[in-house]
Design a protein around this motif. Structure first.
Motif, PDB file in Angstrom:
ATOM      1  N   ASP A  51       0.885  -1.185   0.765  1.00  0.00           N
ATOM      2  CA  ASP A  51      -0.145   0.013  -0.237  1.00  0.00           C
ATOM      3  C   ASP A  51       0.658   1.199  -0.168  1.00  0.00           C
ATOM      4  O   ASP A  51       0.245   2.061  -0.099  1.00  0.00           O
ATOM      5  N   GLY A  52       2.115   1.418   0.075  1.00  0.00           N
ATOM      6  CA  GLY A  52       3.367   2.280  -0.023  1.00  0.00           C
ATOM      7  C   GLY A  52       4.177   2.585   1.040  1.00  0.00           C
ATOM      8  O   GLY A  52       4.639   3.520   1.567  1.00  0.00           O
ATOM      9  N   ASN A  53       2.918   1.901   2.078  1.00  0.00           N
ATOM     10  CA  ASN A  53       3.733   2.421   3.369  1.00  0.00           C
ATOM     11  C   ASN A  53       5.563   1.500   3.926  1.00  0.00           C
ATOM     12  O   ASN A  53       5.239   0.623   3.218  1.00  0.00           O
ATOM     13  N   PRO A  54       5.571   2.369   4.400  1.00  0.00           N
ATOM     14  CA  PRO A  54       7.117   1.861   5.433  1.00  0.00           C
ATOM     15  C   PRO A  54       7.563   1.164   5.610  1.00  0.00           C
ATOM     16  O   PRO A  54       6.121   0.231   6.697  1.00  0.00           O
ATOM     17  N   MET A  55       7.707  -0.243   4.991  1.00  0.00           N
ATOM     18  CA  MET A  55       8.347  -1.153   6.065  1.00  0.00           C
ATOM     19  C   MET A  55       9.001  -0.635   7.489  1.00  0.00           C
ATOM     20  O   MET A  55      10.614  -0.555   6.944  1.00  0.00           O
ATOM     21  N   MET A  56       8.649  -0.371   8.566  1.00  0.00           N
ATOM     22  CA  MET A  56       9.395  -0.084   9.572  1.00  0.00           C
ATOM     23  C   MET A  56      10.359  -1.362  10.135  1.00  0.00           C
ATOM     24  O   MET A  56       9.566  -2.393  10.340  1.00  0.00           O
ATOM     25  N   GLN A  57      11.285  -1.028  11.324  1.00  0.00           N
ATOM     26  CA  GLN A  57      11.293  -2.309  12.106  1.00  0.00           C
ATOM     27  C   GLN A  57      12.434  -1.394  13.611  1.00  0.00           C
ATOM     28  O   GLN A  57      12.540   0.255  13.561  1.00  0.00           O
TER      29      GLN A  57
END
Length: 215
Positions: A51-57
């Protein structure tokens, strides 16, 4: 990367590795955890969801007892990249510790337990983890040396030494009644059934000064 690492050009501690099930990595958290965007291992490009949202960690640096001879001046610090199922495991550990989150001084330990179900062909099965967290306050108490127990007061203060016995030397200082030697007298003093009777028995006469002992 935090501000100081950026300023000094440091790349951070080595990445924690979980090569086989059963591997545990953990220790005291040495710096505030950082949230950053995931990057592709091959290209290094930032990763996004469909969906375009960044994959965070979440990046947590812990002090371990590991030392890698291939790393110059390895101080044992390792960065744990908390994402995917590991994120759920760490969150559960924080809740179990009744904590609000991870903090410097707390102890985080992560264990690679097993592999999950392989969902896509060509991709490795996702690793499954469990975690344990100790808040900083509790961790500090664990590191404090045990308090030295105060010296016990003389046993006589608690009634543990029978009358007529020196509480320091243990010697019999009172005369025993006739027919009892000092050891028998001390034992009788400790028995509530016989202690009261001892006061009704005349003491055994001792040797007289300058004379012969009685027979």
């Amino acid at each position: 990367m935090d501000a100081n690492s950026f300023l000094m050009g440091g790349g951070g501690a080595p990445t924690a590795k979980f090569p086989t099930p059963g591997t545990v990595v953990g220790g005291h958290i040495t710096e505030p955890p950082q949230v950053e965007q995931q990057r592709d291992i091959q290209s290094g490009e930032k990763k996004f969801w469909n969906d375009g949202n960044p994959m965070m960690q979440l990046v947590v640096t812990v002090q371990t007892d590991q030392r890698d001879p291939a790393i110059d001046e390895d101080d044992g610090k390792r960065r744990i990249f908390v994402k995917g199922q590991m994120k759920n495991a760490v969150a559960d550990a924080v809740r179990a510790a009744s904590a609000k989150g991870l903090e410097v001084g707390g102890i985080l330990r992560v264990r690679y337990t097993h592999d999950g179900e392989q969902k896509q062909r060509g991709y490795s099965a996702p690793k499954q983890y469990e975690a344990h967290y100790t808040p900083a306050a509790a961790a500090q108490l664990q590191n404090q040396p045990a308090a030295t127990a105060p010296a016990a007061p003389p046993a006589q203060a608690y009634g543990q030494v029978p009358p007529g016995v020196n509480p320091v030397t243990g010697e019999i200082s009172a005369q025993a009644p006739a027919g009892l030697d000092p050891q028998q007298y001390a034992a009788a003093q400790q028995n509530p059934n016989t202690a009261a009777l001892l006061h009704q028995v005349p003491p055994q006469p001792g040797p007289q000064a300058g004379g012969e002992p009685p027979f």
